[in-house]
Design a protein around this motif. Structure first.
Motif, PDB file in Angstrom:
ATOM      1  N   GLY B  15       0.907  -1.120  -0.085  1.00 30.59           N
ATOM      2  CA  GLY B  15      -0.073  -0.042   0.049  1.00 30.59           C
ATOM      3  C   GLY B  15       0.955   1.174   0.040  1.00 30.59           C
ATOM      4  O   GLY B  15       1.715   1.443  -0.777  1.00 30.59           O
ATOM      5  N   LYS B  16       0.636   2.138   0.986  1.00 30.51           N
ATOM      6  CA  LYS B  16       1.604   3.218   1.242  1.00 30.51           C
ATOM      7  C   LYS B  16       2.895   3.121   1.883  1.00 30.51           C
ATOM      8  O   LYS B  16       3.656   4.051   1.867  1.00 30.51           O
ATOM      9  CB  LYS B  16       0.721   4.412   1.836  1.00 30.51           C
ATOM     10  CG  LYS B  16      -0.221   4.936   0.710  1.00 30.51           C
ATOM     11  CD  LYS B  16      -0.928   6.211   1.462  1.00 30.51           C
ATOM     12  CE  LYS B  16      -2.296   6.694   0.596  1.00 30.51           C
ATOM     13  NZ  LYS B  16      -2.932   7.540   1.273  1.00 30.51           N
ATOM     14  N   ARG B  53       8.306 -15.537  -3.344  1.00 29.41           N
ATOM     15  CA  ARG B  53       7.109 -15.904  -2.772  1.00 29.41           C
ATOM     16  C   ARG B  53       6.250 -14.618  -2.678  1.00 29.41           C
ATOM     17  O   ARG B  53       4.997 -14.432  -2.445  1.00 29.41           O
ATOM     18  CB  ARG B  53       7.507 -16.371  -1.491  1.00 29.41           C
ATOM     19  CG  ARG B  53       7.743 -17.788  -1.438  1.00 29.41           C
ATOM     20  CD  ARG B  53       7.911 -18.490  -0.019  1.00 29.41           C
ATOM     21  NE  ARG B  53       8.709 -19.657  -0.111  1.00 29.41           N
ATOM     22  CZ  ARG B  53       9.008 -20.275   1.123  1.00 29.41           C
ATOM     23  NH1 ARG B  53       8.365 -20.116   2.255  1.00 29.41           N
ATOM     24  NH2 ARG B  53       9.748 -21.412   0.947  1.00 29.41           N
ATOM     25  N   LEU B  54       7.010 -13.418  -2.647  1.00 30.87           N
ATOM     26  CA  LEU B  54       6.330 -12.126  -2.784  1.00 30.87           C
ATOM     27  C   LEU B  54       6.796 -11.423  -4.164  1.00 30.87           C
ATOM     28  O   LEU B  54       8.108 -11.565  -4.492  1.00 30.87           O
ATOM     29  CB  LEU B  54       6.711 -11.419  -1.460  1.00 30.87           C
ATOM     30  CG  LEU B  54       5.976 -11.368  -0.449  1.00 30.87           C
ATOM     31  CD1 LEU B  54       6.504 -10.265   0.547  1.00 30.87           C
ATOM     32  CD2 LEU B  54       4.631 -10.942  -0.665  1.00 30.87           C
ATOM     33  N   PRO B  55       5.920 -10.707  -4.888  1.00 36.72           N
ATOM     34  CA  PRO B  55       6.493  -9.934  -5.865  1.00 36.72           C
ATOM     35  C   PRO B  55       7.173  -8.558  -5.221  1.00 36.72           C
ATOM     36  O   PRO B  55       6.921  -7.884  -4.244  1.00 36.72           O
ATOM     37  CB  PRO B  55       5.209  -9.304  -6.695  1.00 36.72           C
ATOM     38  CG  PRO B  55       4.257  -9.587  -5.602  1.00 36.72           C
ATOM     39  CD  PRO B  55       4.640 -10.593  -4.557  1.00 36.72           C
ATOM     40  N   LEU B  56       8.191  -8.166  -5.999  1.00 36.48           N
ATOM     41  CA  LEU B  56       8.743  -7.022  -5.719  1.00 36.48           C
ATOM     42  C   LEU B  56       8.291  -5.740  -6.587  1.00 36.48           C
ATOM     43  O   LEU B  56       7.620  -5.811  -7.248  1.00 36.48           O
ATOM     44  CB  LEU B  56      10.417  -6.854  -5.867  1.00 36.48           C
ATOM     45  CG  LEU B  56      10.981  -7.675  -7.166  1.00 36.48           C
ATOM     46  CD1 LEU B  56      10.575  -6.840  -8.426  1.00 36.48           C
ATOM     47  CD2 LEU B  56      12.401  -7.918  -7.116  1.00 36.48           C
ATOM     48  N   THR B  57       8.420  -4.601  -5.869  1.00 33.86           N
ATOM     49  CA  THR B  57       7.808  -3.276  -6.253  1.00 33.86           C
ATOM     50  C   THR B  57       8.785  -2.544  -7.472  1.00 33.86           C
ATOM     51  O   THR B  57       8.222  -2.247  -8.433  1.00 33.86           O
ATOM     52  CB  THR B  57       7.537  -2.280  -5.393  1.00 33.86           C
ATOM     53  OG1 THR B  57       6.717  -2.970  -4.296  1.00 33.86           O
ATOM     54  CG2 THR B  57       6.754  -1.212  -5.724  1.00 33.86           C
TER      55      THR B  57
END
Lengths: 292, 292
Positions: B15-16, B53-57
């Protein structure tokens, strides 16, 4: 005047499994104890029995001669911080503080506020939104601020980072200095609490294996280092609780008195060992078997 | 030949909220790293990004130039041990071992057996019947026995008693000696791993604050003890990261080079400090603020 808690011949079985076997201990006023034991040794069971959360199978727990069993007046003097979460899950931290204040004889609001700020805990947050570390912090604040004579802490620093652990040890000592009372701390981080605790209890094989002041215990722990033959000759007949190889040298760990009449060869050196290492060897059954 | 893992300009926002900000790190083959950070610093997020396991920004994670994103051939070379429980809850330990062997390139069965015995883990037990400590033990055994080039351990010793922690550190070093590969260990028990790790990363305020060999880092940490005026004069302009009072004396903790041209008064003493204490002062923002 605050009376000691007496734990007399306490045993506990779950079905056929004996978890505690004839435990006898006294919690004196204004003393800090460490209850040490391996995973599954029965530490939490003992704490739950002392605070009447679990029934005992045999024996009794009393304060000033009065049994703790279903005795709210007496139980109100003891606070147990444990992994169990006893609060309504959606309650806010600040409301949990208020509830605790009513349940016990009171709670030091100034200390609660200053610790909440120091640890960076959000007192508006709901309990079920807190991380494991933040839950520990909330419980620690209650444990230090609540007005009781006996505080029992079961793995208080689980999930806390090194800074928060240190902040907690400092806060505990500070609180103890201002309002001396009894603490019983169970932890796997033995070396970190070794400076705090005045007396050590080791629970092993369902029984109390050691009940000594920290100083007495540390005085009885030795590391004897040197060539294997010289070390073995020197430690023969002593209570060797473990050994290690260090290249060409060996270390024998001894718990108990050395033999003052025995000559010490120049080739060996004798030093004391720290509490965590002492615990590891005393409770390491595989090593103990090798030695027997 | 094993290639390094390159973490390049990696950022992550939820999110932010910025959790990781421009992380640049290289995991070299056959090296043991410690990733240190406060609770909530983003350590687990970074591990989850490295293992897809998690996408990066923003940014990328590559091995030998190939991105890890949805790249099973590359991801098969990395094993992440974390708090997450990814196994069917009613599966038995022995079947989890078999499944892991199939999912990765293999698993050292002899090591699995000997560690299972050494840690006293019941391999017939179902996963959901294991205690927190036993779950950690099962995951540690997999992490040491699975055939991969990179092993990432997120709080590997959570809930383990002192004996089991030590057994694990010994098993890790033993396994590393027999089959050198990379380990990245994140832990709050910093002092216990300081002998294991060759290189230290400190994650603070969403960024990498320190990326140094353990030796370099320890060489830069000093405690300057003495009367307040002498100590303050000596440390003026140096990178003071914390201070303490010890009765009439003060201690200033410094990270970085001392000034060799500056005279050292006889009243002060200078010594090095351990890794855990160094970490505490480097990441203690309140103290840092006082100093600025």
């Amino acid at each position: 005047m605050v009376k000691p808690i007496k734990i007399t011949h306490v045993s506990k079985t779950f079905g056929k499994q004996q978890v505690l076997d004839d435990i006898n201990l006294t919690i004196e006023p204004e003393t800090i104890y460490g209850l040490l034991g391996r995973n599954g040794a029965g530490k939490s069971t003992l704490f739950n029995i002392i605070t009447n959360r679990l029934p005992l199978t045999r024996g009794e727990v009393t304060i000033g001669g009065q049994s703790v069993t279903n005795n709210d007046a007496v139980l109100n003097r003891i606070y147990l911080m444990s992994e169990a979460n006893l609060y309504p899950s959606r309650m806010r931290v600040e409301d949990i503080f208020k509830l605790t204040k009513q349940l016990y004889q009171g709670m030091d609001e100034k200390l609660t506020q200053s610790l909440t700020q120091q640890f960076g805990l959000n007192s508006h947050a709901r309990f079920n939104k807190l991380s494991t570390g933040s839950r520990s912090i909330m419980k620690l604040i209650i444990a230090l601020a609540v007005d009781v004579d006996y505080v029992i802490l079961d793995e208080p620093t689980l999930g806390l980072d090194a800074n928060h652990r240190r902040m907690f040890y400092d806060a505990l000592l500070d609180s103890y200095a201002k309002r001396p009372r009894s603490f019983v701390i169970s932890t796997h981080l033995i070396e970190e609490v070794s400076q705090l605790i005045e007396r050590v209890w080791v629970l092993q094989d369902h029984r109390i294996m050691i009940d000594e002041t920290t100083e007495e215990m540390l005085n009885k722990g030795y590391a004897i280092t040197g060539p294997i033959n010289d070390v073995s000759t020197y430690t023969a007949g002593l209570n060797v609780i473990g050994h290690e190889e260090l290249g060409h040298l060996v270390v024998h760990y001894v718990y108990g008195d050395l033999d003052n009449d025995r000559p010490i060869p120049d080739t060996i050196s004798i030093s004391h060992i720290d509490l965590q290492r002492l615990f590891i060897y005393l409770t390491n059954q595989e090593v103990a078997k090798v030695e027997n």
